[in-house]
Design a protein around this motif. Structure first.
Motif, PDB file in Angstrom:
ATOM      1  N   VAL B 268     -15.617 -17.198   7.636  1.00  0.00           N
ATOM      2  CA  VAL B 268     -15.263 -15.818   7.968  1.00  0.00           C
ATOM      3  C   VAL B 268     -15.647 -14.950   6.782  1.00  0.00           C
ATOM      4  CG1 VAL B 268     -13.410 -14.281   8.666  1.00  0.00           C
ATOM      5  CG2 VAL B 268     -13.328 -16.688   9.313  1.00  0.00           C
ATOM      6  N   SER B 269     -16.599 -14.026   6.988  1.00  0.00           N
ATOM      7  CA  SER B 269     -17.048 -13.239   5.845  1.00  0.00           C
ATOM      8  C   SER B 269     -16.036 -12.134   5.547  1.00  0.00           C
ATOM      9  CB  SER B 269     -18.429 -12.659   6.115  1.00  0.00           C
ATOM     10  OG  SER B 269     -18.487 -12.118   7.391  1.00  0.00           O
ATOM     11  N   SER B 270     -16.279 -11.449   4.429  1.00  0.00           N
ATOM     12  CA  SER B 270     -15.299 -10.454   3.988  1.00  0.00           C
ATOM     13  C   SER B 270     -15.176  -9.333   5.015  1.00  0.00           C
ATOM     14  CB  SER B 270     -15.712  -9.876   2.630  1.00  0.00           C
ATOM     15  OG  SER B 270     -16.688  -8.880   2.829  1.00  0.00           O
ATOM     16  N   LEU B 271     -14.011  -8.751   5.069  1.00  0.00           N
ATOM     17  CA  LEU B 271     -13.740  -7.698   6.029  1.00  0.00           C
ATOM     18  C   LEU B 271     -14.729  -6.541   5.865  1.00  0.00           C
ATOM     19  CD1 LEU B 271     -11.709  -7.135   8.251  1.00  0.00           C
ATOM     20  CD2 LEU B 271     -10.321  -5.889   6.587  1.00  0.00           C
ATOM     21  N   THR B 272     -15.184  -6.353   4.631  1.00  0.00           N
ATOM     22  CA  THR B 272     -16.128  -5.274   4.355  1.00  0.00           C
ATOM     23  C   THR B 272     -17.359  -5.389   5.254  1.00  0.00           C
ATOM     24  OG1 THR B 272     -15.452  -5.679   2.096  1.00  0.00           O
ATOM     25  CG2 THR B 272     -17.152  -4.029   2.443  1.00  0.00           C
TER      26      THR B 272
END
Ligand SMILES: Nc1ncnc2c1ncn2[C@@H]1O[C@H](COP(=O)(O)OP(=O)(O)OP(=O)(O)O)[C@@H](O)[C@H]1O
Ligand SMILES: [Mg+2]
Lengths: 271, 303
Positions: B268-272
């Motif tokens: 899961v990549s960063s929310l950014t």
């Protein structure tokens, strides 16, 4: 002379209801560049020299007329008079430069499929594309395509790429498309010229049939004979201006006199 | 069956005679400016079958629906991936024998970026190449670049199984539910491509040589995006994290980055990435399509 019977003229012109098409002080100006194609490079070069890029061609100038319901309007005039431009504007393809056009009803235009869209695709595929672009549903189009194939009567060529067509076959297909789109307003721009005699008889019959249900018809043609036979009203355009609005015979007489050729046999046969 | 140029008024005439049932089309001289957008979108959706058929027929006429055509669709980006793989191996001095994971990584980014490239270049030519369709028929012109995006998407699809196969064979990166997040970034990519295609399509009408600059532009863009490389060093805490904020100005940093992390690394990549990617896609879609729609009445007198 093929269109001997002129039953379309029998249909009453309705002036008590709003006109099918109303053209109000219409002007259309094409904007073309001096360069063959406008490019960023030439734009920068031009900017450096301070030149103006566009050249304007006034194809239609301050044209006004109404087309009442029940009219089949012939449009005549020399090459470059602006006939096709007018048709494209009424079909909603070209935006007016000034003025206004009001159209009441659904338009089917033979300019739509003049030569098809993609010559690599088959006739049927082109028909389907054209129908969908006009807003028909997929099933409507499929059903229509069969009727069109049958009417155009071009046999196996319906499923051959458009490049393999003769110009007459393309014209037959184009005409069939136009008349099978359930038009309220039918526009035909020089589509009959390439068909053979047998097809022209069939086309004339179909057009008369359509005039019963259609609200108005526009016929652009250089064959003055068919304008006289099929139309009950006529405009003569010259260099984008309205020269005369009258019954077909008067218009044709004036136009031919203007051209100083007289109604010679060639014009009559050429229909 | 309503046309949009100039706006349309649905006239409910008091007269109930059947021949008067129909709508009134008004074409006036408003050359630029936006039409009634709600009506436009409705019309766009109503005529989507046309765009679908147009795209399908262009796929057909390019023979991509034949076996070899499909094969070429897959072979072409794969060969390209191999070329970049060799390039990267030479530049970084890695051993080819250890390069399997690298090849898979390059494929994950490159296949997605090919979607953008395809949509951009086909979209750029969609109006000027529209020919008879544009000059003879009235329909929402935005369908042309959208059809180009659809074509690019359908060309992208067959490369997905190839990627999964390569990942299975050459890479020991994990497989997990997180890979499904790739769908989100794929959707962002499609939205972004649609906006870009519309923008370029309209631009090309005014500058016909725009498309000859395009390949160079796209190539440079690719090198600046996490296509051949991973975004990790630029992330906060990475070795080049001072460039992080700058990188976010590249929409593809978020979109390609998020795609790669999901589909390649299954994380899961960063929310950014989720937020910035979404913002860029929507901005591009709005800017591109509004620019296009505001100009489209002008197209037919200029082609
Ligand atoms: N796409 C275009 N770009 C620039 N000028 C054009 C374009 N199409 C037509 N014109 C110009 O507009 C004028 C009217 O052309 P139009 O095609 O309407 O004539 P027409 O009456 O249909 O002629 P024809 O009898 O030869 O079909 C001509 O001067 C023509 O040069
Ligand atoms: Mg003409």
């Amino acid at each position: 002379m093929i269109f001997l019977s002129a039953s379309s003229q029998g249909k009453a012109v309705r002036t008590d209801i709003p006109p099918a098409v109303s053209i109000q002080d219409l002007s259309i100006t094409y904007r073309t560049t001096f360069e063959k194609v406008p490019t960023l490079r030439s734009a920068i070069v031009r900017l450096g020299r301070g030149e103006r890029a566009v050249r304007q061609i006034k194809a239609i100038q301050n044209l006004s007329f109404d087309v009442p319901v029940g009219t089949s309007l012939g449009i005549i005039g020399a090459n470059g008079a602006g006939k096709s431009t007018l048709m494209r504007a009424v079909a909603g393809v070209l935006a007016p430069s000034s003025g206004r056009i009001e159209v009441r009803g659904r338009i089917s235009s033979l300019l739509a499929l003049g030569v098809g869209f993609n010559s690599k695709l088959t006739g049927r595929e082109n028909v389907v594309l054209g129908g969908l672009a006009q807003g028909m549903s997929r099933s409507e189009v499929a059903e229509r395509a069969n009727q069109i194939a049958e009417f155009a009567d071009i046999g196996e060529f319906m499923d051959m790429p458009l490049i393999t067509y003769s110009s007459g076959m393309a014209a037959r297909l184009a005409f069939s498309v136009g008349v099978h789109m359930d038009p309220d307003i039918l526009m035909i721009d020089e589509a009959l010229s390439a068909g053979d005699a047998a097809f022209r008889v069939k086309a004339a019959a179909k057009m008369e049939e359509l005039m019963e249900s259609a609200r108005a018809m526009f016929l652009v043609s250089h064959s003055l004979g068919s304008v006289r036979d099929m139309c009950n009203d006529c405009v003569w355009l010259h260099k984008g201006k309205l020269m005369l609005r009258a019954d077909p015979q008067t218009c044709i007489d004036a136009y031919t006199k203007f051209l100083e050729v007289g109604e010679n046999a060639f014009t009559m046969e050429d229909m | 069956m309503r046309l949009l140029r100039g706006g349309v008024i649905l006239a409910k005439t008091a007269d109930q005679r059947p021949e008067l049932r129909d709508e009134l089309h008004v074409y006036d001289a408003r050359r630029h400016g936006l039409p009634d957008l709600r009506q436009y979108v409705r019309d766009l959706i109503g005529r989507w079958p046309f765009a679908a058929e147009f795209s399908r027929s262009s796929i057909r006429s390019a023979n991509t629906d034949t076996v070899f055509g499909q094969l070429w669709l897959v072979l072409n980006p794969t060969l390209l991936a191999v070329v970049y793989f060799i390039l990267v191996v030479i530049l970084t001095g890695k051993k080819i024998s250890e390069g399997g994971p690298l090849l898979v990584q390059i494929c994950s980014g490159l296949f997605l970026f090919t979607l953008l490239q395809g949509a951009a270049s086909a979209g750029a030519g969609s109006v000027t190449g529209g020919g008879a369709l544009i000059s003879r028929m009235a329909f929402p012109r935005l369908l042309m670049p959208l059809a180009a995006v659809r074509t690019a998407f359908y060309r992208f699809l067959p490369t997905l199984p190839v990627f999964f196969l390569l990942k299975l064979v050459f890479s020991d990166t994990p497989w997990g539910w997180e890979m499904l997040l790739g769908v989100y970034f794929l959707v962002l990519m499609v939205i972004f491509s649609a906006g870009l295609a519309a923008f370029l399509g309209a631009l090309q009408v005014y500058f016909r040589d725009a498309s000859s600059f395009l390949p160079y532009f796209l190539r440079i863009w690719m090198y600046l995006s996490p296509v051949l490389w991973l975004p990790d060093p630029f992330m906060p805490g990475g070795s080049k994290s001072e460039l992080y904020l700058l990188m976010l100005f590249n929409p593809m940093f978020s979109i390609c980055g998020g795609w790669g992390e999901a589909i390649l690394s299954s994380k899961v990549s960063s929310l950014t990435f989720f937020i910035v990617g979404l913002a860029w896609s929507i901005v591009m879609l709005l800017v591109g399509s509004l620019f296009f729609v505001a100009r489209e009445r002008d197209f037919s007198v200029r082609i």
